[in-house]
Write a protein that holds these residues in place. Structure first.
Motif, PDB file in Angstrom:
ATOM      1  N   TYR A   9       0.847  -1.186   0.000  1.00  0.00           N
ATOM      2  CA  TYR A   9       0.000   0.000   0.000  1.00  0.00           C
ATOM      3  C   TYR A   9       0.884   1.238   0.000  1.00  0.00           C
TER       4      TYR A   9
ATOM      5  N   ARG B 112      -4.720   7.151  -0.667  1.00  0.00           N
ATOM      6  CA  ARG B 112      -4.080   5.847  -0.557  1.00  0.00           C
ATOM      7  C   ARG B 112      -4.235   5.088  -1.865  1.00  0.00           C
TER       8      ARG B 112
ATOM      9  N   VAL C 124       3.829   0.638   2.840  1.00  0.00           N
ATOM     10  CA  VAL C 124       3.766  -0.468   3.779  1.00  0.00           C
ATOM     11  C   VAL C 124       3.483  -1.746   3.001  1.00  0.00           C
TER      12      VAL C 124
ATOM     13  N   ALA D 165       6.496  -8.216   6.887  1.00  0.00           N
ATOM     14  CA  ALA D 165       7.321  -7.130   7.433  1.00  0.00           C
ATOM     15  C   ALA D 165       6.473  -6.072   8.127  1.00  0.00           C
ATOM     16  N   ARG D 166       5.445  -5.595   7.479  1.00  0.00           N
ATOM     17  CA  ARG D 166       4.484  -4.634   8.042  1.00  0.00           C
ATOM     18  C   ARG D 166       5.092  -3.297   8.425  1.00  0.00           C
ATOM     19  N   GLN D 167       6.338  -3.014   8.044  1.00  0.00           N
ATOM     20  CA  GLN D 167       6.928  -1.718   8.371  1.00  0.00           C
ATOM     21  C   GLN D 167       6.276  -0.642   7.531  1.00  0.00           C
ATOM     22  N   LEU D 168       5.919   0.449   8.166  1.00  0.00           N
ATOM     23  CA  LEU D 168       5.359   1.610   7.480  1.00  0.00           C
ATOM     24  C   LEU D 168       6.481   2.624   7.367  1.00  0.00           C
ATOM     25  N   THR D 169       6.965   2.835   6.137  1.00  0.00           N
ATOM     26  CA  THR D 169       8.156   3.650   5.894  1.00  0.00           C
ATOM     27  C   THR D 169       7.778   4.940   5.192  1.00  0.00           C
ATOM     28  N   PHE D 170       8.354   6.051   5.674  1.00  0.00           N
ATOM     29  CA  PHE D 170       8.062   7.373   5.128  1.00  0.00           C
ATOM     30  C   PHE D 170       9.258   7.943   4.373  1.00  0.00           C
ATOM     31  N   GLY D 171       8.955   8.811   3.422  1.00  0.00           N
ATOM     32  CA  GLY D 171       9.987   9.614   2.779  1.00  0.00           C
ATOM     33  C   GLY D 171      10.336  10.805   3.654  1.00  0.00           C
TER      34      GLY D 171
ATOM     35  N   PHE E 243       0.740   5.623   0.440  1.00  0.00           N
ATOM     36  CA  PHE E 243      -0.047   6.711   1.000  1.00  0.00           C
ATOM     37  C   PHE E 243       0.643   8.047   0.780  1.00  0.00           C
TER      38      PHE E 243
END
Lengths: 115, 111
Positions: free
Chosen positions: A33, A50, A95, A100-106, A35
């Motif tokens: 996904y 999203r 994500v 893994a489920r890590q939600l990673t941002f720029g 966002f």
């Protein structure tokens, strides 16, 4: 590890015009996904739009739309008819739907809408 | 519906002191996250949890510990605060296949 890159630290646009914010990501997953979040000076994180990777159709929310290019791993945000209230920091995020489920941002793009 | 609540909103610590930040969500979300936000660096993931009793390291875990004894709460601890930990801390939670909801942030200053 997944990464998200926003190469435009700052952008500006005249009120009522259109602006596009860029985002690229790197992932080995096939389903995930994406966002876009907005952070105004109040510091609150607000979801803008999203996109689910398995959907080919680009998401739209009123004046906000995305250009999702899965093969190129690109996820840009277009804001039409820019308004003064759109002035904010914009973050792209990824994500995985896998384990893994890590939600990673720029690192974010500071957008200023000029009157 | 309160959503995601962080406690406290502001805190000043002296170097070497310890503290715990509390994140509480009332949406029955499985996943919870702790981030720090520093100028020009976006939100960096400290630790996260994919369910009650589980935790995992993120991008910048050193100097922090976490616990998730109850599904609705995710605690972030600083055992010995350092000036480099001066930052704004955000907690977030999300359901499976959904977007994240954020707390209002905690501004921490370590002097």
């Amino acid at each position: 590890a997944q990464t998200v890159t926003q190469s435009q630290p700052e952008m500006s646009v005249q009120e009522a015009e259109t602006v596009t914010l860029s985002c690229t990501y790197d992932t080995s997953e096939s389903n995930y996904y994406l966002f876009w979040y907005k952070q105004p000076p109040s510091r609150q994180m607000i979801l803008v739009i999203r996109q689910e990777a398995y959907k080919q159709q680009n998401a739209t929310e009123n004046r906000f739309s995305v250009n999702f290019q899965k093969a190129a791993k690109s996820f840009s945000l277009k804001i039409s008819d820019s308004q003064l209230g759109d002035t904010a920091m914009y973050f792209c995020a990824h994500v995985s739907s896998g384990s893994a489920r890590q939600l990673t941002f720029g690192s974010g793009t500071q957008l200023t809408v000029l009157p | 519906n309160a959503g995601v609540t962080q406690t406290p909103k502001f805190r000043v610590l002296k170097t070497g002191q310890s503290m715990t930040l509390l994140c509480a969500q009332d949406m029955n979300h499985e996943y919870m996250y702790w981030y720090r936000q520093d100028p020009g660096m976006g939100l960096r993931l400290i630790h996260y949890s994919v369910g009650e009793g589980t935790t995992a390291k993120g991008e910048v875990p050193d100097g922090y510990n976490v616990s998730r004894l109850k599904k609705q709460n995710f605690l972030l601890g600083l055992e010995s605060a350092a000036p480099s930990q001066t930052s704004v801390y955000f907690c977030a939670s999300r359901a499976i296949r959904a977007e994240a909801f954020f707390g209002q942030g905690t501004r921490l200053t370590v002097v």
